[in-house]
Design a protein around this motif. Structure first.
Motif, PDB file in Angstrom:
ATOM      1  N   VAL A 236      15.696  17.355   6.547  1.00  0.00           N
ATOM      2  CA  VAL A 236      16.417  17.246   7.827  1.00  0.00           C
ATOM      3  C   VAL A 236      17.867  17.654   7.575  1.00  0.00           C
ATOM      4  O   VAL A 236      18.467  17.248   6.578  1.00  0.00           O
ATOM      5  CB  VAL A 236      16.416  15.795   8.365  1.00  0.00           C
ATOM      6  CG1 VAL A 236      17.154  15.727   9.694  1.00  0.00           C
ATOM      7  CG2 VAL A 236      15.014  15.260   8.506  1.00  0.00           C
ATOM      8  N   LYS A 238      21.730  17.751   9.352  1.00  0.00           N
ATOM      9  CA  LYS A 238      22.478  17.127  10.448  1.00  0.00           C
ATOM     10  C   LYS A 238      23.767  17.891  10.678  1.00  0.00           C
ATOM     11  O   LYS A 238      24.435  18.300   9.723  1.00  0.00           O
ATOM     12  CB  LYS A 238      22.771  15.661  10.119  1.00  0.00           C
ATOM     13  CG  LYS A 238      21.512  14.815  10.270  1.00  0.00           C
ATOM     14  CD  LYS A 238      21.749  13.357  10.030  1.00  0.00           C
ATOM     15  CE  LYS A 238      20.452  12.603  10.294  1.00  0.00           C
ATOM     16  NZ  LYS A 238      20.421  11.301   9.648  1.00  0.00           N
ATOM     17  N   GLN A 306      17.327  18.837  18.785  1.00  0.00           N
ATOM     18  CA  GLN A 306      16.555  19.022  17.543  1.00  0.00           C
ATOM     19  C   GLN A 306      16.063  20.461  17.502  1.00  0.00           C
ATOM     20  O   GLN A 306      15.360  20.915  18.402  1.00  0.00           O
ATOM     21  CB  GLN A 306      15.361  18.066  17.473  1.00  0.00           C
ATOM     22  CG  GLN A 306      14.540  18.329  16.207  1.00  0.00           C
ATOM     23  CD  GLN A 306      13.376  17.367  16.032  1.00  0.00           C
ATOM     24  OE1 GLN A 306      13.503  16.173  16.319  1.00  0.00           O
ATOM     25  NE2 GLN A 306      12.270  17.890  15.542  1.00  0.00           N
ATOM     26  N   ASP A 308      13.781  22.986  15.475  1.00  0.00           N
ATOM     27  CA  ASP A 308      12.751  23.110  14.427  1.00  0.00           C
ATOM     28  C   ASP A 308      12.919  24.476  13.784  1.00  0.00           C
ATOM     29  O   ASP A 308      12.982  25.497  14.484  1.00  0.00           O
ATOM     30  CB  ASP A 308      11.352  22.982  15.042  1.00  0.00           C
ATOM     31  CG  ASP A 308      11.155  21.594  15.651  1.00  0.00           C
ATOM     32  OD1 ASP A 308      11.707  20.629  15.080  1.00  0.00           O
ATOM     33  OD2 ASP A 308      10.502  21.487  16.708  1.00  0.00           O
ATOM     34  N   LYS A 322      14.052  20.586  10.025  1.00  0.00           N
ATOM     35  CA  LYS A 322      14.661  20.480  11.361  1.00  0.00           C
ATOM     36  C   LYS A 322      16.154  20.225  11.239  1.00  0.00           C
ATOM     37  O   LYS A 322      16.635  19.727  10.214  1.00  0.00           O
ATOM     38  CB  LYS A 322      13.981  19.396  12.178  1.00  0.00           C
ATOM     39  CG  LYS A 322      14.040  18.020  11.571  1.00  0.00           C
ATOM     40  CD  LYS A 322      13.107  17.086  12.319  1.00  0.00           C
ATOM     41  CE  LYS A 322      12.968  15.762  11.592  1.00  0.00           C
ATOM     42  NZ  LYS A 322      11.890  14.946  12.128  1.00  0.00           N
ATOM     43  N   LEU A 324      19.187  18.278  13.267  1.00  0.00           N
ATOM     44  CA  LEU A 324      19.572  17.360  14.345  1.00  0.00           C
ATOM     45  C   LEU A 324      21.046  17.607  14.645  1.00  0.00           C
ATOM     46  O   LEU A 324      21.896  17.523  13.746  1.00  0.00           O
ATOM     47  CB  LEU A 324      19.338  15.901  13.917  1.00  0.00           C
ATOM     48  CG  LEU A 324      17.882  15.528  13.620  1.00  0.00           C
ATOM     49  CD1 LEU A 324      17.790  14.084  13.158  1.00  0.00           C
ATOM     50  CD2 LEU A 324      17.007  15.751  14.863  1.00  0.00           C
TER      51      LEU A 324
END
Ligand SMILES: [Ca+2]
Ligand SMILES: [Ca+2]
Ligand SMILES: [Ca+2]
Ligand SMILES: [Ca+2]
Length: 371
Positions: A236, A238, A306, A308, A322, A324
């Motif tokens: 993930v 950010k 989000q 992908d 992904k 965020l």
């Protein structure tokens, strides 16, 4: 001339043989070395050798020996190479005749030339290269070169060895002509990402004293197969951007790596969200993984996105991750004042805290904003 030779041969063939001796000597003896004490072995006196003008006749082979009449010995006249004289024929024997006159006498002398280990096994080249895919299956065979040792018997080629044996094992197969088929067999899978070149040494050994050997360098270039998928550096990512950021603002850069080489390791990044809203707002550079803003974002409409993402190599293997994205608010809305109701008139002496109007203040910006 031919007549004379014929006559001579005829005389020789008619002359009774008075003695016969055999010797065995090693090849490569120095010129002048003693072969045998001929007079003694044949029971002849030196003076008879002289008076009979004893001489050596060596048929069709070159003159390798000479007779020393004074000493009654046979000496080496020319150095002999067994490999040149006889090749693979055994035994390697030379037949001589010693002829004497007054009266004519003939002695047969057989000299066997024995082998010495004077040749190392050798390969016709010093290096052999292979290009083998890392996807080659266990048991795959690769033909190697044979070595040649001109010596015979135990002095000839006896065995081979291959080192190191991490990936390949040596396989020898006897062939009809007595030689061996030399192969290396893959016994442990290759992995280009671990080792892209393997150096091996094939050694051929004879059985002489001391043993002699020859080598050939074997180089295996391990070719790439697409056996690794791309891997994102994080599951993930950010990022934070403020709303109303201009188009072209860099949001984040993502990276995936692929251990394969060449096109098998070339990665293309893509956004895989099916919702149009995301692809209308964000774009990823397929080559660099840089994500930029291409639309307008309004905190008041969405506070979090989000994205992908996918990394795909040229062989079609992929990884997903992904991003965020937190949107931070800026004060872009003035408070809105709405009069819900008011009194048309206010009495002069109205008491304190009389409600004269009801107002509604609405500010879409978040409370966290500083005002
Ligand atoms: Ca030899
Ligand atoms: Ca040899
Ligand atoms: Ca790959
Ligand atoms: Ca690979």
């Amino acid at each position: 001339m031919r007549r004379q030779v014929l006559l001579f041969m005829l005389v020789l063939s008619l002359t009774p043989v008075f003695g016969q001796v055999s010797y065995s000597i090693p090849e490569e003896m120095e010129k002048g070395s003693l072969v045998c004490n001929l007079a003694q072995d044949l029971g002849l006196e030196f003076k008879r050798l002289k008076s009979g003008r004893a001489r050596i006749h060596s048929g069709d082979s070159a003159e390798y020996f000479e007779l020393n009449r004074e000493r009654g010995v046979l000496l080496i006249k020319e150095r002999m190479d067994r490999e040149m004289l006889c090749g693979e024929t055994t035994p390697c024997a030379l037949h001589l005749q010693m002829i004497m006159e007054n009266p004519m006498e003939l002695f047969r002398i057989t000299i066997e030339i024995t082998d010495i280990n004077d040749n190392a096994p050798s390969f016709s080249s010093s290096e052999k290269r292979f290009e083998i895919s890392e996807s080659a299956v266990i048991g795959s065979k690769f033909v190697l070169e044979k070595a040649i040792d001109a010596d015979i018997g135990i002095n000839g080629l006896q065995s081979y060895s291959l080192n190191p044996t991490n990936n390949f094992a040596l396989k020898l197969e006897n062939q009809a002509d007595g030689s061996k088929k030399v192969e290396m067999v893959l016994q442990k899978p290759l992995d280009r990402e671990h080792q892209d070149q393997i150096s091996l040494l094939l050694t051929a050994l004879d059985g002489g004293q001391p043993r002699m050997s020859g080598t050939i360098q074997i180089t295996v270039n391990v070719l790439d197969a697409n056996d690794n998928a791309p891997v994102f550096t994080q599951p993930v990512y950010k990022a934070t951007i403020t709303e109303n950021s201009p188009r072209g603002t860099s949001v984040i850069a993502v990276t995936a790596s692929d251990r394969d080489g060449g096109s098998n390791g070339e990665i293309t990044y893509a956004i895989s969200n099916s919702k149009r809203r995301i692809t209308d707002l964000f774009q990823i550079n397929g080559k660099t993984g840089d994500v930029i803003l291409i639309g307008e974002i309004d905190y008041e409409k969405a506070k979090l996105f989000q994205i992908d993402i996918e990394a795909i190599d040229n062989g079609g293997l992929s990884d997903s991750s992904k991003i965020l994205i937190d949107i931070t608010d800026v004060n872009d809305n003035s408070p809105q004042l709405k009069i819900l109701s008011k009194s048309d008139t206010i009495l002069e002496d109205s008491p304190e805290n009389t409600i004269i109007a009801m107002l509604s203040v609405n500010d879409p910006d978040s409370e966290r904003m500083e005002r």
